[in-house]
Motif scaffolding. Structure first.
Motif, short mmCIF file in Angstrom:
data_model
loop_
_atom_site.label_atom_id
_atom_site.label_comp_id
_atom_site.label_asym_id
_atom_site.label_seq_id
_atom_site.Cartn_x
_atom_site.Cartn_y
_atom_site.Cartn_z
N ASP A 137 47.45 50.31 37.23
CA ASP A 137 48.13 51.42 36.25
C ASP A 137 47.31 52.38 35.98
O ASP A 137 45.98 52.41 36.44
CB ASP A 137 48.86 51.00 35.29
CG ASP A 137 47.80 50.25 34.09
OD1 ASP A 137 46.69 50.12 34.59
OD2 ASP A 137 48.33 49.93 33.08
N ARG A 138 47.64 53.55 35.32
CA ARG A 138 46.93 54.65 35.21
C ARG A 138 46.18 54.48 33.73
O ARG A 138 46.39 55.58 33.00
CB ARG A 138 47.85 56.09 35.38
CG ARG A 138 48.32 56.27 36.64
CD ARG A 138 49.57 57.11 36.78
NE ARG A 138 49.03 58.46 36.35
CZ ARG A 138 48.49 59.38 37.31
NH1 ARG A 138 48.45 58.95 38.49
NH2 ARG A 138 47.78 60.53 37.11
N ARG A 139 45.32 53.68 33.53
CA ARG A 139 44.54 53.65 32.33
C ARG A 139 43.22 54.16 32.44
O ARG A 139 42.57 54.13 33.49
CB ARG A 139 44.60 52.18 31.82
CG ARG A 139 43.64 51.32 32.39
CD ARG A 139 43.16 49.83 31.49
NE ARG A 139 42.43 49.01 32.53
CZ ARG A 139 41.08 48.93 32.51
NH1 ARG A 139 40.52 50.03 32.01
NH2 ARG A 139 40.55 48.09 33.32
N ASP A 140 42.64 54.42 31.19
CA ASP A 140 41.17 54.84 31.25
C ASP A 140 40.44 53.93 31.63
O ASP A 140 40.39 52.43 31.56
CB ASP A 140 40.79 55.41 29.65
CG ASP A 140 41.62 56.80 29.39
OD1 ASP A 140 42.21 57.34 30.02
OD2 ASP A 140 41.69 56.96 28.09
N SER A 302 36.70 50.65 45.02
CA SER A 302 37.77 51.06 44.27
C SER A 302 38.05 50.43 43.01
O SER A 302 38.36 49.27 42.93
CB SER A 302 38.87 51.07 45.30
OG SER A 302 38.85 51.73 46.66
N GLY A 304 40.82 50.98 40.49
CA GLY A 304 42.25 51.36 40.14
C GLY A 304 42.46 52.74 40.64
O GLY A 304 41.71 53.16 41.79
N PRO A 305 43.56 53.23 40.44
CA PRO A 305 44.17 54.39 41.01
C PRO A 305 43.36 55.80 40.84
O PRO A 305 43.39 56.40 41.73
CB PRO A 305 45.35 54.55 40.62
CG PRO A 305 45.58 53.87 39.17
CD PRO A 305 44.49 52.83 39.39
N HIS A 306 42.40 55.63 39.88
CA HIS A 306 41.79 57.09 39.55
C HIS A 306 40.37 57.03 39.87
O HIS A 306 39.70 58.07 40.02
CB HIS A 306 41.81 57.14 38.07
CG HIS A 306 43.16 57.49 37.49
ND1 HIS A 306 43.72 58.78 37.90
CD2 HIS A 306 43.83 57.06 36.54
CE1 HIS A 306 44.84 58.80 37.33
NE2 HIS A 306 44.79 57.87 36.34
N LEU A 307 39.77 55.99 40.44
CA LEU A 307 38.16 55.94 40.54
C LEU A 307 37.59 55.33 41.71
O LEU A 307 38.20 54.02 42.12
CB LEU A 307 37.42 55.33 39.21
CG LEU A 307 35.96 55.17 38.96
CD1 LEU A 307 35.44 56.36 39.45
CD2 LEU A 307 35.47 54.61 38.09
N ASP A 308 37.06 55.90 42.49
CA ASP A 308 36.48 55.30 43.58
C ASP A 308 34.86 55.53 43.46
O ASP A 308 34.31 56.62 43.23
CB ASP A 308 36.51 55.92 45.15
CG ASP A 308 38.20 55.46 45.45
OD1 ASP A 308 38.48 54.26 45.15
OD2 ASP A 308 38.74 56.26 46.07
#
Length: 316
Positions: A137-140, A302, A304-308
């Motif tokens: 999900d889109r968590r920090d 990778s 999560g969806p925010h960070l590579d």
């Protein structure tokens, strides 16, 4: 060390006679001393964690098999045992296992034992570790960043609290450590004492392999194992995954194929030194290894969806 007493049953093949004879079918006590059991020598580590798994690492003191249990609860009530893998002399008794098919965004607990190759009923005490898989999900996401461990002769000083930077990072409970290299200073020595400008003396923990520059494979290995002697480092490694690359001091400062080595080196072939350094580096850290390109350092992680995370290869 405390001895452990257990009992094994045996059967006599005929009636016993004479002084000291024991009747058939009775239990006979035997001693199993702590020295008989394999030991986990440098704690546990995890690394290259993604949404569905990560790599765990440990080292034994002898040829053995690493056995890993993985769970989503600290009580290990739902633990899953994984097939054992070998820890042999050619890898300096280190072993790395990829844990797969784990839930995303979950605290994962793992437990490591080593089983003696010759006596599979004899195993080490368990060492536990944990990591958090990457979120779906889109968590920090939080991470700590660093490098340059035990450089310029500043090693583990118990009087100063050891490598307490690792304790400070651990308190923040980051998702991972981004380690940008100089994991060791293979080209630097660790002396027992360093005199400070104010007249005080800095005292280092010392091992024989670190009183000279690293040249043999075992000396490169020892440079990494030196750092793992620190209590703060081992506690951090057991709780925070590492995403690791290397810089240059894993071999020697600002090295290249044409570099002229200092007089401290008896081995003059820098490419041979670099190969030994790479061998030790890959043994000592929980990288996801490439089947297509063994020994590769560059990779994309990778988280999560925010960070590579793009890990570069800075080996020269």
């Amino acid at each position: 060390m405390r001895s452990r007493i257990s009992r094994r049953r045996f059967l006599t093949t005929a009636a016993a006679t004479g002084a000291g004879a024991i009747g058939g079918g009775l239990a006979m006590p035997y001693l199993s001393r702590a020295a008989d059991r394999p030991q986990v020598t440098h704690g546990v580590q995890s690394g290259d964690v993604g949404a569905d798994g990560g790599v765990v690492w440990a080292r034994a003191d002898r040829p053995s098999q690493m056995m890993v249990e993985v769970a989503t609860t600290e009580s290990f009530g739902n633990a899953r045992a994984l097939p054992p893998i070998a820890a042999l002399p050619e890898s300096d008794f280190t072993a790395k296992m990829l844990l797969e098919n784990l839930p995303a965004g979950q605290d994962i607990f793992y437990r490591v034992r080593f089983r003696d190759l010759a006596h599979t009923d004899i195993a080490s005490e368990p060492i536990t570790g944990r990591f958090r898989t990457a979120p779906a999900d889109r968590r920090d996401v939080s991470f700590v960043w660093g490098g340059d461990v035990a450089g310029q002769g500043w090693g583990i000083n118990p009087d100063d609290g050891g490598m307490f930077t690792f304790a400070t990072m651990r308190k923040h409970r980051p998702d991972f450590l981004l380690h940008s290299g100089d994991t060791v200073y293979a080209d630097g020595i660790i002396a027992a004492e360093v005199k400070l400008p104010d007249g005080k003396v800095w005292k280092n923990v010392v091992i024989p392999e670190k009183v000279k520059v690293a040249e043999t494979l075992d000396e490169f290995r020892a440079a990494h194992k030196y750092n793992f002697l620190d209590d703060n480092v081992r506690a951090f490694n057991a709780e925070v995954p590492i995403f690791v690359q290397w810089d240059d001091h894993e071999v020697t400062n600002n090295w290249s194929a044409s570099k002229q080595l200092p007089a401290a080196y008896k081995e003059r072939d820098i490419m041979l030194l670099a190969a030994r350094a790479a061998h030790a580096f890959h043994e000592m850290y929980p990288l996801r290894e490439s089947i297509a390109e063994p020994g590769r350092v560059y990779r994309t992680l990778s988280y999560g969806p925010h960070l590579d995370v793009f890990m570069l290869d800075e080996r020269s």
